[in-house]
Design an enzyme around this catalytic site. Sequence first.
Site, short mmCIF file in Angstrom:
data_model
loop_
_atom_site.label_atom_id
_atom_site.label_comp_id
_atom_site.label_asym_id
_atom_site.label_seq_id
_atom_site.Cartn_x
_atom_site.Cartn_y
_atom_site.Cartn_z
N ALA A 8 2.97 5.91 -2.86
CA ALA A 8 4.11 6.59 -3.33
C ALA A 8 3.97 7.09 -4.91
O ALA A 8 4.16 8.20 -5.27
CB ALA A 8 5.47 5.92 -3.20
N ALA A 33 0.87 -1.21 0.05
CA ALA A 33 0.06 -0.11 0.01
C ALA A 33 0.89 1.27 -0.15
O ALA A 33 0.46 2.09 -0.62
CB ALA A 33 -0.88 -0.12 1.29
N ASP A 34 1.87 1.33 0.68
CA ASP A 34 2.74 2.35 0.80
C ASP A 34 3.47 2.55 -0.57
O ASP A 34 3.56 3.79 -0.98
CB ASP A 34 3.91 2.09 1.85
CG ASP A 34 3.78 2.60 2.85
OD1 ASP A 34 3.54 3.75 3.53
OD2 ASP A 34 3.55 1.56 3.96
N GLY A 35 3.86 1.41 -1.38
CA GLY A 35 4.55 1.65 -2.69
C GLY A 35 3.35 2.30 -3.60
O GLY A 35 3.74 3.19 -4.42
#
Length: 395
Positions: free
Chosen positions: A171, A166-168
């Site tokens: 980003a 989810a962070d990727g």
Amino acid sequence: MAGALSGLRVLDTATLFAGPLAATMLADYGAEVIKIEHPKGDPVRSHGAHRDGVGLWWKMIGRGKKTVTLYLGSEEGQEIFKRMVADADVVIENFRPGTLERWGLGYDELSRINPGLVLTRVTGFGQTGPYAKRPGFGTLAEAMSGFAAITGEPNGPPTLPPFGLADGIAALATSFAVMTALRAREHTGRGQVVDLAIIEPILTVLGPQIITYDQLGTLQERTGNRSHNNAPRNTYRTRDGSWVAISTSAQSIAERVMRLVGRPEFIDEPWFSSGAERAKHADELDEAVGSWIAQRDRDEVIRAFEEAQAAVAPIYTAADVVADPQFQALGSIASLPDDELGRVRMQNVLFRLSETPGAIRSTGAPLGAHTEEVLGRYGVTEDELARLREQGVIR
């Protein structure tokens, strides 16, 4: 050659992981990214594997950035930060909503200093709503978005990814949001606030779940490696103990696979002409494909699928990736010098531009490596640096 984003100045005050990774992507294409860390250092420096006490994850996510230590919770740090904002294009932050405002660094104040500033706020749940002030991480987004609910075997538990998915995704969305806001600035002359909640971009990547529920009232179930939309689609073990994956999203590919594995009679079945209907017969199709693959070594399977123009890929580890000729031809893995570790390899820039290609200019630098250089640019003298170090404002 100057990068496509040369001349763009970004202040990266974010941590773990979406905001910093977005800044890394901007740095890869020429932006000057100044990483502002708490004097204790960004937490990612201590995350994951280390070699000789040096964090390897930091080497990747900190690449191309100038590292500055500055405690923004202090009055001195806030005043220096305001000087830095004056000639910045973008600030990326992920403090809990209200933190910058409490420090006197809210957008009203920052935009007064620099009307063209794009303040990019990346948080778990966004700036508004009942969850806004909760601590938020990618794991929570993977749970709340519906990703975990549809991932895993049918009789198994919901499954989270073993990396920052989810962070990727957030980003990537953040870097796009920044460029969108900067494009708008070209027309209006004004910056604006980007409010990105990590729980949202992953929703889009998950596809039509919401509209399907809205229109049909149905929920996607866990299917393991199978798909509701086509079959055969799975991972299969080869005779030499390797694994391969195949996809038959296109009808022509499905037909080629069945001819290849010696089961052309399936093609004449009425249900075979639809991916969704084939998926209802996944047991039969998997048995046919799986038994054929199990009698052959991986390289033989790959070669046969390629000759039949059917879609196949080996299941790779990181060791396989760095040795693969396709990744090598694309330059997907960069080999870089590092002052602490010697040469290191990591993923290269995301895409290739014919005129202004991106490039990794450096690996993640030691904590505070550029503090004197950068703060000197904003009028901080050597005596002031010594005093700020003594006070713990910088390191």
